[in-house]
Design a protein around this motif. Structure first.
Motif, PDB file in Angstrom:
ATOM      1  N   UNK A  24       0.817  -1.219   0.000  1.00 14.99           N
ATOM      2  CA  UNK A  24       0.000   0.000   0.000  1.00 14.99           C
ATOM      3  C   UNK A  24       0.850   1.268   0.000  1.00 14.99           C
ATOM      4  N   UNK A  25       2.018   1.184   0.621  1.00 13.01           N
ATOM      5  CA  UNK A  25       2.922   2.337   0.678  1.00 13.01           C
ATOM      6  C   UNK A  25       3.406   2.702  -0.718  1.00 13.01           C
ATOM      7  N   UNK A  26       3.854   1.665  -1.421  1.00 17.79           N
ATOM      8  CA  UNK A  26       4.307   1.884  -2.795  1.00 17.79           C
ATOM      9  C   UNK A  26       3.130   2.338  -3.647  1.00 17.79           C
ATOM     10  N   UNK A  27       1.958   1.729  -3.371  1.00 15.63           N
ATOM     11  CA  UNK A  27       0.752   2.095  -4.115  1.00 15.63           C
ATOM     12  C   UNK A  27       0.419   3.560  -3.932  1.00 15.63           C
ATOM     13  N   UNK A  28       0.555   4.051  -2.675  1.00 16.10           N
ATOM     14  CA  UNK A  28       0.250   5.453  -2.405  1.00 16.10           C
ATOM     15  C   UNK A  28       1.244   6.361  -3.112  1.00 16.10           C
ATOM     16  N   UNK A  29       2.451   5.885  -3.241  1.00 16.03           N
ATOM     17  CA  UNK A  29       3.504   6.673  -3.892  1.00 16.03           C
ATOM     18  C   UNK A  29       3.265   6.746  -5.392  1.00 16.03           C
ATOM     19  N   UNK A  30       2.857   5.587  -5.985  1.00 16.09           N
ATOM     20  CA  UNK A  30       2.636   5.529  -7.431  1.00 16.09           C
ATOM     21  C   UNK A  30       1.240   5.970  -7.826  1.00 16.09           C
ATOM     22  N   UNK A  31       0.367   6.054  -6.811  1.00 18.56           N
ATOM     23  CA  UNK A  31      -1.023   6.351  -7.125  1.00 18.56           C
ATOM     24  C   UNK A  31      -1.768   5.164  -7.691  1.00 18.56           C
ATOM     25  N   UNK A  32      -1.320   3.957  -7.349  1.00 15.09           N
ATOM     26  CA  UNK A  32      -1.979   2.750  -7.849  1.00 15.09           C
ATOM     27  C   UNK A  32      -3.109   2.344  -6.909  1.00 15.09           C
ATOM     28  N   UNK A  33      -4.340   2.529  -7.370  1.00 12.03           N
ATOM     29  CA  UNK A  33      -5.486   2.277  -6.490  1.00 12.03           C
ATOM     30  C   UNK A  33      -5.585   0.826  -6.049  1.00 12.03           C
ATOM     31  N   UNK A  34      -5.332  -0.084  -6.993  1.00  8.73           N
ATOM     32  CA  UNK A  34      -5.446  -1.507  -6.650  1.00  8.73           C
ATOM     33  C   UNK A  34      -4.542  -1.853  -5.470  1.00  8.73           C
ATOM     34  N   UNK A  35      -3.322  -1.302  -5.505  1.00  7.50           N
ATOM     35  CA  UNK A  35      -2.342  -1.614  -4.470  1.00  7.50           C
ATOM     36  C   UNK A  35      -2.768  -1.030  -3.131  1.00  7.50           C
ATOM     37  N   UNK A  37      -5.781  -0.375  -2.227  1.00  5.98           N
ATOM     38  CA  UNK A  37      -6.993  -1.050  -1.756  1.00  5.98           C
ATOM     39  C   UNK A  37      -6.683  -2.368  -1.043  1.00  5.98           C
ATOM     40  N   UNK A  38      -5.462  -2.861  -1.275  1.00 10.16           N
ATOM     41  CA  UNK A  38      -5.066  -4.116  -0.620  1.00 10.16           C
ATOM     42  C   UNK A  38      -4.952  -3.961   0.894  1.00 10.16           C
ATOM     43  N   UNK A  39      -4.664  -2.733   1.353  1.00  8.57           N
ATOM     44  CA  UNK A  39      -4.350  -2.511   2.766  1.00  8.57           C
ATOM     45  C   UNK A  39      -5.398  -3.114   3.689  1.00  8.57           C
ATOM     46  N   UNK A  40      -6.678  -2.819   3.409  1.00  9.61           N
ATOM     47  CA  UNK A  40      -7.722  -3.239   4.343  1.00  9.61           C
ATOM     48  C   UNK A  40      -7.851  -4.746   4.488  1.00  9.61           C
ATOM     49  N   UNK A 112     -11.743   0.268   9.769  1.00 15.04           N
ATOM     50  CA  UNK A 112     -13.207   0.364   9.722  1.00 15.04           C
ATOM     51  C   UNK A 112     -13.699   1.774  10.040  1.00 15.04           C
ATOM     52  N   UNK A 113     -12.968   2.445  10.967  1.00 15.44           N
ATOM     53  CA  UNK A 113     -13.479   3.716  11.474  1.00 15.44           C
ATOM     54  C   UNK A 113     -13.042   4.917  10.665  1.00 15.44           C
ATOM     55  N   UNK A 114     -12.211   4.705   9.657  1.00 12.78           N
ATOM     56  CA  UNK A 114     -11.702   5.859   8.916  1.00 12.78           C
ATOM     57  C   UNK A 114     -12.086   5.789   7.456  1.00 12.78           C
ATOM     58  N   UNK A 115     -13.335   5.436   7.196  1.00  9.40           N
ATOM     59  CA  UNK A 115     -13.770   5.324   5.806  1.00  9.40           C
ATOM     60  C   UNK A 115     -13.755   6.671   5.111  1.00  9.40           C
ATOM     61  N   UNK A 116     -13.809   7.747   5.927  1.00  7.60           N
ATOM     62  CA  UNK A 116     -13.832   9.077   5.321  1.00  7.60           C
ATOM     63  C   UNK A 116     -12.449   9.568   4.927  1.00  7.60           C
ATOM     64  N   UNK A 117     -11.427   8.800   5.318  1.00  7.77           N
ATOM     65  CA  UNK A 117     -10.063   9.214   4.979  1.00  7.77           C
ATOM     66  C   UNK A 117      -9.816   9.083   3.478  1.00  7.77           C
ATOM     67  N   UNK A 118      -9.026  10.006   2.921  1.00 10.31           N
ATOM     68  CA  UNK A 118      -8.614   9.826   1.524  1.00 10.31           C
ATOM     69  C   UNK A 118      -7.866   8.502   1.400  1.00 10.31           C
ATOM     70  N   UNK A 119      -8.015   7.875   0.258  1.00 16.44           N
ATOM     71  CA  UNK A 119      -7.496   6.531   0.052  1.00 16.44           C
ATOM     72  C   UNK A 119      -6.010   6.418   0.375  1.00 16.44           C
ATOM     73  N   UNK A 120      -5.225   7.407  -0.143  1.00 15.01           N
ATOM     74  CA  UNK A 120      -3.773   7.230   0.026  1.00 15.01           C
ATOM     75  C   UNK A 120      -3.351   7.445   1.474  1.00 15.01           C
ATOM     76  N   UNK A 121      -4.095   8.301   2.201  1.00 15.00           N
ATOM     77  CA  UNK A 121      -3.752   8.500   3.617  1.00 15.00           C
ATOM     78  C   UNK A 121      -3.997   7.205   4.395  1.00 15.00           C
ATOM     79  N   UNK A 122      -5.182   6.617   4.152  1.00  9.70           N
ATOM     80  CA  UNK A 122      -5.500   5.367   4.850  1.00  9.70           C
ATOM     81  C   UNK A 122      -4.473   4.286   4.506  1.00  9.70           C
TER      82      UNK A 122
END
Lengths: 657, 153
Positions: A24-35, A37-40, A112-122
């Motif tokens: 997810x870290x690399x995903x946030x860096x590259x902007x890869x949504x699939x990656x 989304x794996x975090x959860x 679960x509690x931070x659904x309002x967070x932007x994807x890359x922050x989460x």
């Protein structure tokens, strides 16, 4: 078979944690949504595996599986089932497993509690928590595996749980404390995520705040429970010893308190951002340091059971990696997030800065006193200890200044407060405090500077809260009370809790009476307006101990029976270890506390008698502080955030377009 | 210098002064409140200061514990194998205080080889030995002896 499955689950959890900490870290860096989304799902999978391992260990304890070394060392068939269960975290290996479980619990809560967070922050937050998890799972598997077997020669029965730990305190104190310690990892993860993303703004502070609050509440409750446990279980009647391990839990709490206040400034005014990040790093680092101090065996303490240099080295290296890498990240990214907002001398910003300085300085003095013996030992080989007078001499004056500045801090406004206005708000409070505090001191039989000071400060804070509330309601009238937000009430409640705690501390230490004496049956002694009659002892058989139980009748001046106390001297059979169980009559305004020393022949015993006025207020105050924090965390504005992230999420898009 | 800058300078100066004072006080308090540990041998050779609160420790000598019949006064001898000192104490001894057990006492030296203790510590675990005592026994070569004894009770 089951322990092996649990072990396998831990290894799988480690693998998932590695993926969770990187992809997810690399995903946030590259902007890869699939990656990202794996975090959860990774968090959920990892948590399920750790939970499975934990349940396996609990099952091993409850089913008396002594082929597992950890169970054999810490349990016995004669142990009641609830102690068997809590023995899971009674020693090193299991408590680390609890650490890992708590961490995954917090991760699930964040996911679960931070659904309002932007994807890359989460994604970043969960990845950082994954990396912490990697560290602890490695530690578990590498140096402290709770599932190691004693095969083929497994014992028929276990060595039993340390009798000191066979208590309700063990069931609640460590989980609460760990919830607090580990909870700060969330604040830490948010801070690191913000640094990574380069977006250290008010929104970040608002996301991080409720998590920090909840963790801080748990830690506070954990400390209170530990203090209460020490009070009734150790048989000394003391509630705080400035023991290095107690210090280890107090330091993150103090820094956490500073962090909460600093987060408030960052959220409201957008300043102190770098400072807040540093505090978040410090709070979690101190939690890790606490784990290191407790678990490495470098300390002389009740809590230091295991001495294993390998474990100590591992945690130390882990600590250095965490602190080093976050400070390096801070050094690289901090200039990007610097802020330019001005505020006046008499502003809430300044006063919260004062609060932060006082809390950080007091933490630093405690840290110095705790680590100084270790440093000197490592450098020169000299063995020494730092006594409680050191801590009292420094910590108490700092807290007095903190209480004094608290009232000013509550009253001043953000940005700038006109001094004449502040003056006319403050002088009635000061006058009232003088009258009220001085009056309280005059009501006492003897004069003492310390108690006068605490009375004055207590009245100063309470009147300050009242005056502030009245000022808030000036325009709205009384019914405005119901429109004030929860966080507002939380703030005042916590401050009042601090006052209750301070009063409890000063009253119980100034007014308590104690006497150690030899008592033969039917002998009696008068102490502090009570008469204690030693009725004699009788032998009692417990589930896994033998006990000599004494009966003491407590009478008042008129000879009326108030209560009977039953202190015990137990001998736990498996470990042949004696234990003192104090007899306590708890009350709102005073505790009567009796503990047995050793038998002196002819039915006579060494007896310790304490009368401790208002000692419950110390813990009551601590609980009120935590309750205040909980109220603040439940404030509606943290749930309202729902709309803001959508705004911030869509904001960059037009810019990019 | 413009007023804003002056004010900022003042604030920084105050912070530096405050932190400096705090550090100074901390070091002073630390100096006055450290309790150094001395082994019985160090006390016998006169290395330990008189009339300062120190920590002393070792194994409680077998058969050395004497109780006063009327009060809670006790005296016992503590040894590191080479030398031993007398310790006098008034009060309740900890649960795990036993002859042959490692303990640490806090108090002041009043006469050569006599420590008036105000606190006696024994730890809450059967296998546990205070690190200071372990070190004292290591120095005199008593530790191996003790461990052997411990292994075959």
């Amino acid at each position: 078979m089951i322990p092996e499955l649990a072990n396998l689950a831990l290894i799988l959890a480690l693998c998932l944690a590695v993926v969770q900490g990187t992809v997810p870290l690399v995903g946030a860096w590259l902007g890869a949504h699939q990656w990202m989304r794996l975090a959860r799902p990774l968090v959920w999978g990892q948590s399920a595996l750790v939970l499975f391992a934990f349940l396996c260990l609990a099952f091993a304890f409850l089913s008396d599986d002594f082929s597992v070394a950890y169970v054999a060392h810490n349990s016995n068939t004669a142990l009641p089932w609830y102690y068997k269960f809590s023995a899971v975290w009674a020693a090193h290996e299991g408590s680390l497993l609890l650490w890992a479980l708590t961490l995954s619990g917090w991760s699930v809560a964040v996911s679960l509690g931070s659904r309002q967070l932007p994807e890359e922050v989460l994604a970043r937050v969960l990845a950082v928590m994954g990396l912490i998890s990697v560290g602890f799972l490695l530690f578990l598997l590498h140096t402290s595996n709770p599932f190691e077997r004693l095969l083929p020669y497994s014992p028929d029965n276990g060595r039993d749980l340390n009798p000191l730990l066979q208590d309700f305190g063990l069931i609640v104190h460590p989980p609460m404390l760990y919830m607090g310690y580990v909870g700060f990892s969330v604040a830490f993860a948010f801070a690191i995520a913000a640094l990574l993303g380069g977006r250290l703004d008010a929104a970040w502070a608002r996301w991080s705040r409720p998590w920090t609050l909840v963790a801080w509440c748990f830690l506070g409750v954990g400390i209170v429970l530990g203090s209460w446990w020490a009070y009734y279980e150790l048989g000394w009647g003391g509630w705080w010893f400035w023991d290095p391990v107690e210090n280890a839990s107090l330091m993150p709490w103090l820094v956490g308190t500073a962090l909460l206040h600093s987060l408030a400034v960052t959220e409201k005014r957008g300043v102190f951002k770098s400072w807040t990040v540093l505090l978040a790093v410090a709070a979690f680092s101190l939690s890790l340091l606490g784990t290191f101090l407790v678990r490495s065996g470098v300390l002389t303490s009740v809590h230091a059971f295991a001495t294993d240099p390998e474990r100590g080295t591992f945690i130390l290296v882990f600590l250095l990696i965490v602190v080093g890498s976050s400070l390096a990240l801070f050094a690289i990214r901090a200039p990007v997030v610097a802020s330019q907002v001005r505020f006046g001398l008499w502003s809430r910003e300044t006063l919260l800065l004062v609060n932060n300085l006082l809390l950080v300085v007091s933490t630093a003095t405690i840290l110095l006193g705790t680590l100084y013996p270790l440093l000197l030992d490592a450098l020169t080989g000299a063995k020494l200890s730092v006594g409680p007078p050191y801590f009292n001499a420094l910590f108490l004056p700092l807290m007095a200044v903190l209480l004094f500045s608290l009232t000013v801090g509550v009253l001043v406004r953000w940005k700038e407060t006109p001094w004449p206005w502040l003056r006319q708000m403050l002088w009635p409070i000061g006058l009232g405090a003088l009258v009220l505090g001085g009056g309280l001191e005059l009501m006492r039989e003897s004069f003492h500077w310390g108690s006068l000071l605490v009375y004055l400060l207590a009245a100063w804070v309470v009147l300050g809260v009242v005056r502030e509330l009245l000022d808030k309601l000036r325009h709205t009238g009384f019914w405005g009370v119901f429109r004030l937000p929860l966080s507002y009430w939380g703030m005042h409640l916590s401050h009042l809790g601090l006052v209750v705690c301070a009063l409890g501390i000063v009253l119980s230490s100034q007014e308590s009476v104690e006497r150690d004496l030899r008592m033969a049956p039917t002998e009696q002694v008068s102490l502090g307006g009570y008469r204690f009659v030693f009725e004699g002892t009788q032998s009692i058989q417990g589930p896994n101990y033998r006990s000599e139980r004494a009966t003491l009748s407590v009478l008042d001046d008129q000879g009326e029976l108030i209560t009977r106390l039953y202190p015990e001297k137990r001998l736990y059979l498996v470990q042949q270890m004696p234990m003192t169980e104090a007899g306590i009559d708890a009350g709102f305004t005073r505790d009567l506390y009796v503990a047995l020393g050793e038998p002196l022949g002819d039915g006579a015993w060494a007896v310790r008698i304490h009368i401790k006025p208002f000692i419950r207020w110390i813990w009551l105050g601590g609980l009120i502080i935590a309750l205040g924090g909980l109220l603040a965390a439940l404030d509606a504005r943290y749930r309202r955030v729902f709309k803001t992230p959508k705004l911030t999420a869509s904001e960059p898009a037009p810019q990019g377009a | 210098m413009n007023p804003a800058r002056k004010k900022r300078l003042l604030i920084i100066l105050l912070i530096v002064l405050g932190v400096g004072a705090a550090v100074g006080l901390a070091l002073l308090a630390l100096q006055q409140n450290i309790n150094l540990f001395y082994t019985p041998t160090q006390i016998a050779t006169g290395e330990a200061p008189k009339d300062t609160r120190i920590r002393a420790g070792g194994l409680v000598e077998k058969g050395s514990l004497v109780r006063d019949a009327q009060s809670l006064a006790v005296s016992f001898r503590v040894t590191d194998g080479l030398h031993s000192i007398n310790i006098q104490y008034q009060g309740i001894l900890p649960d795990l205080f036993r002859e042959g057990q490692g303990i640490v006492a806090l108090g002041r030296l009043r006469a050569p080889g006599l420590l008036i203790a105000d606190e006696v510590l024994a730890k809450h675990d059967e296998q546990y030995m205070p690190p200071e005592v372990t070190k004292a026994l290591e120095e005199t070569g008593m530790l191996k002896h003790y461990e052997k004894k411990g292994a075959t009770p």
